[in-house]
Structures are given as C-alpha cells and as structure tokens.
Design a protein around this motif. Sequence first.
Motif, PDB file in Angstrom:
ATOM      1  N   LEU B  45       0.820  -1.211   0.000  1.00  8.48           N
ATOM      2  CA  LEU B  45       0.000   0.000   0.000  1.00  8.48           C
ATOM      3  C   LEU B  45       0.852   1.258   0.000  1.00  8.48           C
ATOM      4  O   LEU B  45       2.025   1.226   0.394  1.00  8.48           O
ATOM      5  N   PRO B  46       0.292   2.392  -0.409  1.00 11.05           N
ATOM      6  CA  PRO B  46       1.062   3.647  -0.358  1.00 11.05           C
ATOM      7  C   PRO B  46       1.235   4.114   1.090  1.00 11.05           C
ATOM      8  O   PRO B  46       0.625   3.572   2.011  1.00 11.05           O
ATOM      9  N   GLU B  47       2.057   5.144   1.271  1.00  9.64           N
ATOM     10  CA  GLU B  47       2.268   5.722   2.602  1.00  9.64           C
ATOM     11  C   GLU B  47       1.187   6.765   2.877  1.00  9.64           C
ATOM     12  O   GLU B  47       0.810   7.516   1.978  1.00  9.64           O
ATOM     13  N   VAL B  48       0.738   6.807   4.106  1.00  7.54           N
ATOM     14  CA  VAL B  48      -0.175   7.883   4.496  1.00  7.54           C
ATOM     15  C   VAL B  48       0.577   9.219   4.385  1.00  7.54           C
ATOM     16  O   VAL B  48       1.739   9.314   4.793  1.00  7.54           O
ATOM     17  N   GLY B  49      -0.072  10.214   3.803  1.00  6.50           N
ATOM     18  CA  GLY B  49       0.574  11.515   3.630  1.00  6.50           C
ATOM     19  C   GLY B  49       1.113  11.724   2.232  1.00  6.50           C
ATOM     20  O   GLY B  49       1.413  12.851   1.812  1.00  6.50           O
ATOM     21  N   GLU B  50       1.227  10.629   1.481  1.00  5.90           N
ATOM     22  CA  GLU B  50       1.735  10.697   0.105  1.00  5.90           C
ATOM     23  C   GLU B  50       0.724  11.419  -0.792  1.00  5.90           C
ATOM     24  O   GLU B  50      -0.476  11.208  -0.650  1.00  5.90           O
ATOM     25  N   ASN B  51       1.243  12.244  -1.696  1.00  6.25           N
ATOM     26  CA  ASN B  51       0.361  12.871  -2.678  1.00  6.25           C
ATOM     27  C   ASN B  51       0.401  12.084  -3.973  1.00  6.25           C
ATOM     28  O   ASN B  51       1.473  11.777  -4.478  1.00  6.25           O
ATOM     29  N   VAL B  52      -0.776  11.743  -4.484  1.00  5.13           N
ATOM     30  CA  VAL B  52      -0.830  10.919  -5.695  1.00  5.13           C
ATOM     31  C   VAL B  52      -1.634  11.632  -6.781  1.00  5.13           C
ATOM     32  O   VAL B  52      -2.510  12.441  -6.481  1.00  5.13           O
ATOM     33  N   SER B  53      -1.290  11.321  -8.028  1.00  4.06           N
ATOM     34  CA  SER B  53      -2.032  11.880  -9.159  1.00  4.06           C
ATOM     35  C   SER B  53      -2.735  10.762  -9.905  1.00  4.06           C
ATOM     36  O   SER B  53      -2.240   9.630  -9.931  1.00  4.06           O
ATOM     37  N   THR B  54      -3.834  11.095 -10.504  1.00  4.24           N
ATOM     38  CA  THR B  54      -4.613  10.121 -11.253  1.00  4.24           C
ATOM     39  C   THR B  54      -3.723   9.363 -12.235  1.00  4.24           C
ATOM     40  O   THR B  54      -2.983   9.982 -12.993  1.00  4.24           O
ATOM     41  N   VAL B  81      -4.668   3.989   5.115  1.00  6.73           N
ATOM     42  CA  VAL B  81      -4.539   2.744   4.348  1.00  6.73           C
ATOM     43  C   VAL B  81      -5.120   1.607   5.190  1.00  6.73           C
ATOM     44  O   VAL B  81      -5.184   1.704   6.416  1.00  6.73           O
ATOM     45  N   ASN B  82      -5.545   0.561   4.526  1.00  6.55           N
ATOM     46  CA  ASN B  82      -6.181  -0.567   5.235  1.00  6.55           C
ATOM     47  C   ASN B  82      -5.114  -1.486   5.811  1.00  6.55           C
ATOM     48  O   ASN B  82      -4.609  -2.387   5.142  1.00  6.55           O
ATOM     49  N   GLU B  83      -4.769  -1.246   7.073  1.00  7.62           N
ATOM     50  CA  GLU B  83      -3.672  -1.998   7.697  1.00  7.62           C
ATOM     51  C   GLU B  83      -4.010  -3.470   7.923  1.00  7.62           C
ATOM     52  O   GLU B  83      -3.123  -4.296   8.072  1.00  7.62           O
ATOM     53  N   GLY B 100     -12.106  -5.373   2.186  1.00  6.71           N
ATOM     54  CA  GLY B 100     -10.913  -5.459   1.343  1.00  6.71           C
ATOM     55  C   GLY B 100     -10.516  -4.127   0.716  1.00  6.71           C
ATOM     56  O   GLY B 100      -9.720  -4.100  -0.217  1.00  6.71           O
ATOM     57  N   TRP B 101     -11.062  -3.018   1.244  1.00  8.29           N
ATOM     58  CA  TRP B 101     -10.666  -1.693   0.702  1.00  8.29           C
ATOM     59  C   TRP B 101      -9.164  -1.476   0.854  1.00  8.29           C
ATOM     60  O   TRP B 101      -8.523  -2.109   1.705  1.00  8.29           O
ATOM     61  N   LEU B 102      -8.582  -0.596   0.035  1.00  8.35           N
ATOM     62  CA  LEU B 102      -7.126  -0.432   0.041  1.00  8.35           C
ATOM     63  C   LEU B 102      -6.668   0.854   0.741  1.00  8.35           C
ATOM     64  O   LEU B 102      -5.861   0.804   1.650  1.00  8.35           O
ATOM     65  N   PHE B 103      -7.185   1.986   0.283  1.00  7.78           N
ATOM     66  CA  PHE B 103      -6.719   3.256   0.872  1.00  7.78           C
ATOM     67  C   PHE B 103      -7.776   4.341   0.683  1.00  7.78           C
ATOM     68  O   PHE B 103      -8.724   4.176  -0.098  1.00  7.78           O
ATOM     69  N   LYS B 104      -7.602   5.440   1.451  1.00  7.22           N
ATOM     70  CA  LYS B 104      -8.513   6.584   1.336  1.00  7.22           C
ATOM     71  C   LYS B 104      -7.733   7.801   0.847  1.00  7.22           C
ATOM     72  O   LYS B 104      -6.586   8.005   1.250  1.00  7.22           O
ATOM     73  N   VAL B 105      -8.386   8.554  -0.009  1.00  6.13           N
ATOM     74  CA  VAL B 105      -7.738   9.726  -0.602  1.00  6.13           C
ATOM     75  C   VAL B 105      -8.566  10.972  -0.284  1.00  6.13           C
ATOM     76  O   VAL B 105      -9.794  10.969  -0.421  1.00  6.13           O
ATOM     77  N   LYS B 106      -7.838  12.036   0.157  1.00  6.29           N
ATOM     78  CA  LYS B 106      -8.478  13.347   0.278  1.00  6.29           C
ATOM     79  C   LYS B 106      -8.334  14.023  -1.073  1.00  6.29           C
ATOM     80  O   LYS B 106      -7.226  14.280  -1.546  1.00  6.29           O
ATOM     81  N   LEU B 107      -9.480  14.257  -1.727  1.00  7.46           N
ATOM     82  CA  LEU B 107      -9.483  14.708  -3.124  1.00  7.46           C
ATOM     83  C   LEU B 107      -8.899  16.108  -3.277  1.00  7.46           C
ATOM     84  O   LEU B 107      -9.202  17.004  -2.495  1.00  7.46           O
TER      85      LEU B 107
END
Lengths: 363, 129
Positions: B45-54, B81-83, B100-107
């Motif tokens: 999974l990605p790191e919490v706090g990471e900024n991601v782009s589509t 992230v789903n630990e 089974g969700w993976l992660f949450k994103v603040k849009l």
Amino acid sequence: MTNKTVLHEKHLEAGAKMVDFHGWEMPINYGSQMEEHHAVRKDAGMFDVSHMTIVDVAGSDAKAYLRRLVINDVAKLDVAGKALYTGMCNEQGGVIDDLIIYFFSDTEYRLVVNSATREKDLAWMNQQAQGFDITITERPEFGMIAVQGPQAKAKVATILTAEQTQAVDGMKPFFGVQAGNLFIATTGYTGENGYEIVVPQEQAADLWQQLIDAGVAPCGLGARDTLRLEAGMNLYGLDMDETVSPLAANMAWTISWEPEERNFIGREVLAAQREAGNQPKLVGLVMTDKGVLRTGLKVVTDSGEGVITSGTFSPTLQHSIAMARVPRSVKVGDEVEVEMRKKLVKVKVVKPSFVRNGKSQLD
Amino acid sequence: MSNIPSELKYATSHEWVRNEGDGIVTVGITEHAQDLLGDMVFVELPEVGENVSTGDDVAVAESVKAASDIYAPVSGEIVEVNEDLEDSPELVNSDAFGDGWLFKVKLDDESELEALLDAEGYASSIDED
C-alpha cells in the motif's frame, strides 16, 4: 480444438474455474487455490489428471527397449508393481519428457507421460521402437484421479471393495497394483501420501463423486502447481525441456550410469557433460521478504547469472519459494540476488525441496 | 457476471471509488479484478501523507498468480490505508467492496469523480475485455 476430460461435467457442477491447459480445458480452482492447497497438506484433496497420457509398452523386447529409451535403468525393477521416475532424452542429452514407469513383468510396462508433450513423446517412442519386438499402446479409455494428503489413503479406503483394500494394504511408496477395476498407485505430485488411481472412463465420474462424499476436496491445477513446487518436483516445460540436460534439472539421480555397457539415448553427451562438470544446476531459492519470485526472473550470483524456472508463493511456508537454474559453483546456503521490479533482492539458496508430508524442509 | 454495486464509481483499470461525502474517497479493486488475480498473498500500500495523481501506480496487489499494479483513480493525499491487509490480504478476495478496501484519498478536486465510470459503464468496459 479443446479436449475435455471425462470429469469435465463434474468440474462445472462443482463451480470450477476452467482454463486452457495445453489444449485441455481443466479446472484451475474451485474457488480458492489456497484452501485447496491446505486441504492436501492437512487433510485430503484430489486432482483430475485424466489429461495425462498412459502408454503401455509390451512385448518380448519391452525391457530392452526401455533400457535404451530412458536414462534410468528398468532392469533395477524386479518386484511387480514397482514404479520408477526418470526422463527420456534426445541424442543431444536434452529432456524430451519426464515420466513414471510401472513394472509388471519384463514384457509388460506402463508409462505415464505429460499431456503437453503427448504427441512428440509418442512419435519419439514409435521412432525408437524400430527393431524391437514391442507394442506401444496409448490408453485413452482411462481417466485418472490423484488423491493426496495425510488423510487420502484413509478416505479412499472407505470406498474400496474388500478385494481392493487387500490389494493396496501395506503397499510401499512408488508402487502400483491393478485391483479390480482400478489401477491404484502410491505415487503423486504433491509431497504427501496418497494414490494416483486409473479408472475406466465410464466409472470415473462415479468414483469422483464417491470421493467427494468421502470428504476429499476437489483441487485444481493452481494448487497442484504450488504443491509440486513446495515438494521440489519439476514441471516439464518450465524447469526443463529439450534444451536442458537432466544434469541441469536436478535429475542426475534419475540417471543410471551402471552398467557401463547400457547404451541409453543421450548417454554419450551426458557422460561428457558429467565429466566436464560444466552444467548449471537447479537449486531452490527462498525469499522471506514481501513479494513473489516468478518464472523468468534473473538471478545474479558471484559466479554469473541464472534464471528462475518456477516461482510461487508457498501457502504452507507463507513466503515465496522458487527453483532456479544457476552456475554449478553456487552452493546451498549461499545468498544470491534476484532482479524484481528493477531492484535486486537478496534470497537464500537451498536444496530444491521445501515441504514434505506437511512439514517444512528448511532449517 | 460479478457484482458491481451501483453506488460506486469505477476506473477502467478495475479500481472502485466510494465517495465518503467529506472530500474523502475510499478506493479498492473490484470483485472482477480480484477474481482475475486469484488468491491474494501480499498487498503493498502507499504511505499515508503521500500525494498521488490520477493514473500513478500507487499500490501492488500480488496474488499467487501475478503481481498487478493498482493505479490512483483520483488525485489527492493518501489519508488512510487498510492496515488489516498486512496480515489478511485475502480480505481483498472475500470482500472486495467492503473489508478489502485499500486506501482513502483526500481529493484535490471533487469534480474528478465525474470523470469516472458508473456501474453500467464499468460493466460494459469489462465486457470488452
């Protein structure tokens, strides 16, 4: 054209996910490959292996023919029913196929070869038969079911006749016996106890159902692959093929060098390779970090590069394992690296046998 | 036909997106995707706090069969992230749209959600596979 085994309907009935396996429509799993794997390690599971090719070799020259055809020596077989694992090679010492030979008498043998190599195997066997007084007979009228796991024999016992029970009672590993309508062998491809059962096609579906009713879990090709890899057993086409010497495929033990005068096909080349000691070898790899070792990944060692021939996640060990062909000087206990997703990851070299009878073979 | 809940949004690369209503979305992979991959053994999974782009590859779903990249269906910051997947990656198989969700994103931009497929659009996209 897609072939279907006699158990095809039973697979669909059980909700199997079907895939094409070298021209055969076969179950990859019936829901969860992982659960099927554990069923075999902890209880009892069964596989439809009816796609495999059964070939009977009979005649006054049957023994002489097989002593020429395969790298192991069938002359070692002197107890009726005894089985032998070996390979057949071409003149260049490359593996045409690996197979099991059951010995009934010096004039009667049964061979079980891979389905993916059926046509070339039969062509080669027929070509080599010239000058020998033998008949080579394929037996497509049989289905085959492998029942494997610590409880496999006990569960099979509940559906055998008294006569069949007596026939298999106390049978040692790697034997086969015709017991009534069934040919029952103590062979397998999982590293567990159990049977491989050859059954007339018209009785196969009933036998399958009886086994389900006895509590044997249907298992697909997915679990078959993770089980055989944990057991350190080769898969033809991945771990070896016609370009690979048995010496480079952990099959040296299946070659009988004695007696020296036995002129099996490929002997000259293999003897020279053995003398030179220059063939690579097949080892096991273990990676306890996250990730899964996969077929085709590059292995980097101090003495040169190698390649992963088969890799998977081991459901029993809960980490990744693989078989890899590496330079001969690589030793068990060495640390080597595998290139994964553009990174080099350290892995440990072990003997290519990871799990047997439910237990880890690693230290 | 796999289950495709109508209240979710989808990417053609088989991620689903649930709008949690406060500028945050939950992301997972569809039932169809988990079925293609088979038994899951690791989820990176990605790191919490990471900024991601589509379109960024932000996670990896590794099954017995194959390793598969998971792409960010929207842009924003990973806030959770789903630990549970660390010890139980099989949740992706057993409950792809739930546990089974993976992660949450603040849009970054809520209007991005409109560009995603609805259930019907996703269903026809997997028909074409």
